[in-house]
Design a protein around this motif. Structure first.
Motif, mmCIF file in Angstrom:
data_model
loop_
_atom_site.group_PDB
_atom_site.id
_atom_site.type_symbol
_atom_site.label_atom_id
_atom_site.label_comp_id
_atom_site.label_asym_id
_atom_site.label_seq_id
_atom_site.Cartn_x
_atom_site.Cartn_y
_atom_site.Cartn_z
ATOM 1 N N ASN A 189 57.428 45.858 30.338
ATOM 2 C CA ASN A 189 56.178 45.422 29.725
ATOM 3 C C ASN A 189 55.043 45.527 30.741
ATOM 4 O OD1 ASN A 189 57.302 44.606 27.094
ATOM 5 N ND2 ASN A 189 58.338 43.014 28.269
ATOM 6 N N ASP A 190 53.852 45.104 30.355
ATOM 7 C CA ASP A 190 52.723 45.226 31.282
ATOM 8 C C ASP A 190 52.124 43.888 31.694
ATOM 9 O OD1 ASP A 190 51.417 44.469 28.965
ATOM 10 O OD2 ASP A 190 50.363 46.376 28.691
ATOM 11 N N HIS A 191 52.581 42.777 31.055
ATOM 12 C CA HIS A 191 52.024 41.484 31.444
ATOM 13 C C HIS A 191 52.951 40.350 30.997
ATOM 14 C CE1 HIS A 191 50.855 41.317 27.193
ATOM 15 N NE2 HIS A 191 50.706 40.004 27.372
ATOM 16 N N LEU A 236 57.270 28.467 41.532
ATOM 17 C CA LEU A 236 57.612 29.552 40.604
ATOM 18 C C LEU A 236 56.618 30.703 40.762
ATOM 19 C CD1 LEU A 236 58.617 27.698 37.319
ATOM 20 C CD2 LEU A 236 60.027 28.342 39.272
ATOM 21 N N LYS A 237 55.374 30.370 41.045
ATOM 22 C CA LYS A 237 54.358 31.411 41.229
ATOM 23 C C LYS A 237 54.718 32.326 42.389
ATOM 24 C CE LYS A 237 49.350 32.047 41.711
ATOM 25 N NZ LYS A 237 48.027 31.335 41.772
ATOM 26 N N SER A 238 55.150 31.757 43.511
ATOM 27 C CA SER A 238 55.485 32.577 44.675
ATOM 28 C C SER A 238 56.688 33.469 44.404
ATOM 29 C CB SER A 238 55.751 31.686 45.894
ATOM 30 O OG SER A 238 56.959 30.946 45.742
ATOM 31 N N ILE A 239 57.666 32.963 43.657
ATOM 32 C CA ILE A 239 58.854 33.764 43.321
ATOM 33 C C ILE A 239 58.468 34.929 42.423
ATOM 34 C CG2 ILE A 239 61.057 33.731 42.098
ATOM 35 C CD1 ILE A 239 61.363 30.801 43.036
ATOM 36 N N LEU A 240 57.665 34.655 41.407
ATOM 37 C CA LEU A 240 57.250 35.711 40.479
ATOM 38 C C LEU A 240 56.370 36.751 41.162
ATOM 39 C CD1 LEU A 240 56.578 33.527 37.323
ATOM 40 C CD2 LEU A 240 58.482 35.106 37.683
ATOM 41 N N LEU A 241 55.517 36.315 42.082
ATOM 42 C CA LEU A 241 54.676 37.264 42.813
ATOM 43 C C LEU A 241 55.517 38.166 43.717
ATOM 44 C CD1 LEU A 241 51.606 35.022 43.738
ATOM 45 C CD2 LEU A 241 51.591 37.046 42.250
ATOM 46 N N THR A 242 56.570 37.607 44.310
ATOM 47 C CA THR A 242 57.465 38.413 45.139
ATOM 48 C C THR A 242 58.147 39.493 44.302
ATOM 49 O OG1 THR A 242 57.870 36.576 46.661
ATOM 50 C CG2 THR A 242 59.481 38.362 46.652
ATOM 51 N N ILE A 243 58.628 39.111 43.123
ATOM 52 C CA ILE A 243 59.272 40.078 42.233
ATOM 53 C C ILE A 243 58.276 41.163 41.832
ATOM 54 C CG2 ILE A 243 60.433 40.402 40.017
ATOM 55 C CD1 ILE A 243 61.397 37.480 40.252
ATOM 56 N N LYS A 244 57.079 40.755 41.466
ATOM 57 C CA LYS A 244 56.046 41.707 41.055
ATOM 58 C C LYS A 244 55.705 42.682 42.179
ATOM 59 C CE LYS A 244 51.082 41.972 40.446
ATOM 60 N NZ LYS A 244 49.806 41.249 40.367
ATOM 61 N N ASP A 245 55.464 42.156 43.378
ATOM 62 C CA ASP A 245 55.058 43.009 44.497
ATOM 63 C C ASP A 245 56.129 44.036 44.836
ATOM 64 O OD1 ASP A 245 52.695 41.634 44.622
ATOM 65 O OD2 ASP A 245 53.276 40.352 46.304
ATOM 66 N N ASN A 250 51.533 46.722 39.704
ATOM 67 C CA ASN A 250 50.479 46.790 38.694
ATOM 68 C C ASN A 250 50.698 45.843 37.518
ATOM 69 O OD1 ASN A 250 49.019 48.856 40.052
ATOM 70 N ND2 ASN A 250 50.451 50.393 39.246
ATOM 71 N N PHE A 251 51.830 45.155 37.520
ATOM 72 C CA PHE A 251 52.137 44.229 36.429
ATOM 73 C C PHE A 251 51.165 43.048 36.469
ATOM 74 C CE2 PHE A 251 54.492 40.836 34.317
ATOM 75 C CZ PHE A 251 54.995 41.497 33.209
ATOM 76 N N GLN A 252 50.752 42.581 35.291
ATOM 77 C CA GLN A 252 49.772 41.500 35.208
ATOM 78 C C GLN A 252 50.467 40.161 34.952
ATOM 79 O OE1 GLN A 252 46.420 42.008 35.713
ATOM 80 N NE2 GLN A 252 46.262 39.777 35.744
ATOM 81 N N LEU A 253 50.386 39.268 35.926
ATOM 82 C CA LEU A 253 50.893 37.906 35.764
ATOM 83 C C LEU A 253 49.715 37.003 35.418
ATOM 84 C CD1 LEU A 253 53.322 37.707 38.830
ATOM 85 C CD2 LEU A 253 53.991 37.787 36.417
ATOM 86 N N ASN A 254 49.658 36.545 34.192
ATOM 87 C CA ASN A 254 48.520 35.747 33.721
ATOM 88 C C ASN A 254 48.812 34.262 33.926
ATOM 89 O OD1 ASN A 254 47.135 38.083 32.872
ATOM 90 N ND2 ASN A 254 48.246 38.092 30.922
ATOM 91 N N PHE A 255 48.697 33.828 35.180
ATOM 92 C CA PHE A 255 48.938 32.417 35.491
ATOM 93 C C PHE A 255 47.844 31.542 34.882
ATOM 94 C CE2 PHE A 255 51.154 34.489 39.105
ATOM 95 C CZ PHE A 255 52.415 33.940 38.907
ATOM 96 N N GLY A 256 48.272 30.429 34.306
ATOM 97 C CA GLY A 256 47.319 29.486 33.726
ATOM 98 C C GLY A 256 47.005 29.730 32.267
ATOM 99 N N THR A 257 47.598 30.772 31.693
ATOM 100 C CA THR A 257 47.362 31.068 30.277
ATOM 101 C C THR A 257 48.030 30.038 29.371
ATOM 102 O OG1 THR A 257 47.309 33.421 30.813
ATOM 103 C CG2 THR A 257 47.551 32.845 28.494
ATOM 104 N N LEU A 258 49.190 29.560 29.769
ATOM 105 C CA LEU A 258 49.946 28.604 28.976
ATOM 106 C C LEU A 258 49.861 27.215 29.593
ATOM 107 C CD1 LEU A 258 53.190 30.712 28.339
ATOM 108 C CD2 LEU A 258 51.158 30.537 26.888
#
Length: 306
Positions: A189-191, A236-245, A250-258
């Protein structure tokens, strides 16, 4: 030493089986007729199996004569099943089946697997003396299992340990859990829409969890509850950012949306001094390296399905 291990087809149990086999123990593993053995590929033909759906299960255990039972089986771990009481209570019946067998066979030690869900909602670092207050059928049943094991084993003079697990990760985890699901999402997916991700958890690599079980098999320690978790909190943010990087920059992690869920715990961790002192220091892996290794594991699985 002979060990009866239940739950060997699951995430935790399959890793315990691998480690015990490598250490030279003789194993009898349980399965059911419909069990998925995919997690057991590396050892499936190197151990004995018994089917708990068959009447011959007890006879197989009698013939094997284990001195230790590790009960890593528990149905209804996923979120959708955690409040189905009938599913959760069936686990207590299964545990009692094992306890009765232990007395009949002459088992010397039983190890059960607990959960932080026994404590309910908490915020901070807790140790084994923290008050229990489960808020789900899963947590209540785990706590009941611990109390039953404690009372039964002390009545019958069987050594017992209850290992309370917090957040774990690694190869062969169910794909609906956070890290495998995030990897899959970032590949296809893209985000992702997320909370702010500021929750901090004590994620521990699965083979470090298993280190405690390995030590406990041969250790003559005091009966009781022991926590197994990382000594380090990670958001959780740091773990997800590590996976993304690593996987898809280019994947979009929309933190704070939910929004956070009601009664969201922001710090969920354990003080592990009792376990370290009793069974030795168990967190030996490099978290970053093992997270990358886990990403590669799932990346290969998901690519093979394309």
């Amino acid at each position: 030493m002979k060990i009866l291990l239940t739950g060997a087809t699951g995430f935790l149990g399959s890793h315990i089986a691998e480690a015990l086999l490598a250490a030279g123990y003789e194993l009898l593993l349980t399965r059911r007729t419909n069990s998925d053995l995919s997690r057991c590929n590396v050892f499936v033909d190197q151990v004995r199996w018994t089917n708990t759906d068959f009447a011959t299960f007890e006879l197989d255990v009698y013939a094997f004569q284990p001195s230790v039972i590790i009960n890593a089986a528990w149905a209804g771990v996923s979120a959708k099943d955690r409040d189905i009481w009938s599913v959760q209570l069936n686990n207590l019946q299964y545990q009692q089946r094992l306890l009765d067998l232990a007395v009949q066979v002459g088992v010397k030690k039983i190890i059960g697997v607990g959960s932080q869900a026994e404590y309910g909602i908490f915020d901070g670092l807790i140790n084994e003396s923290h008050p229990t207050n489960p808020t789900s059928a899963y947590g209540a049943s785990k706590l009941a299992g611990q109390l039953i094991m404690r009372t039964f084993c002390e009545e019958h003079e069987i050594t017992w340990y209850w290992f309370t697990l917090f957040s774990c990760f690694g190869e062969k985890e169910a794909e609906n859990w956070l890290i495998p699901a995030a990897i899959k999402n970032m590949m296809f997916n893209d985000h992702m829409d997320l909370t702010a991700g500021e929750q901090q958890y004590s994620y521990l690599y699965i083979k470090d969890v298993v280190n405690v079980f390995l030590s406990a098999v041969d250790t003559n320690a005091a009966n009781g509850v022991y926590h197994i978790a990382s000594d380090h909190l990670r958001s959780l943010k740091s773990i997800l950012l590590t996976i993304k990087d690593y996987l898809n920059p280019n994947f979009q992690l929309n933190f704070g949306t939910l929004p956070y869920r009601k009664n969201q715990s922001m710090i969920n961790g354990s003080i592990n001094d009792k376990t370290h002192k009793t069974f030795g220091f168990f967190e030996t892996s490099d978290f970053s390296k093992k997270l990358i290794q886990t990403i590669e594991f799932y990346k290969n699985i998901y690519n093979d399905r394309k």
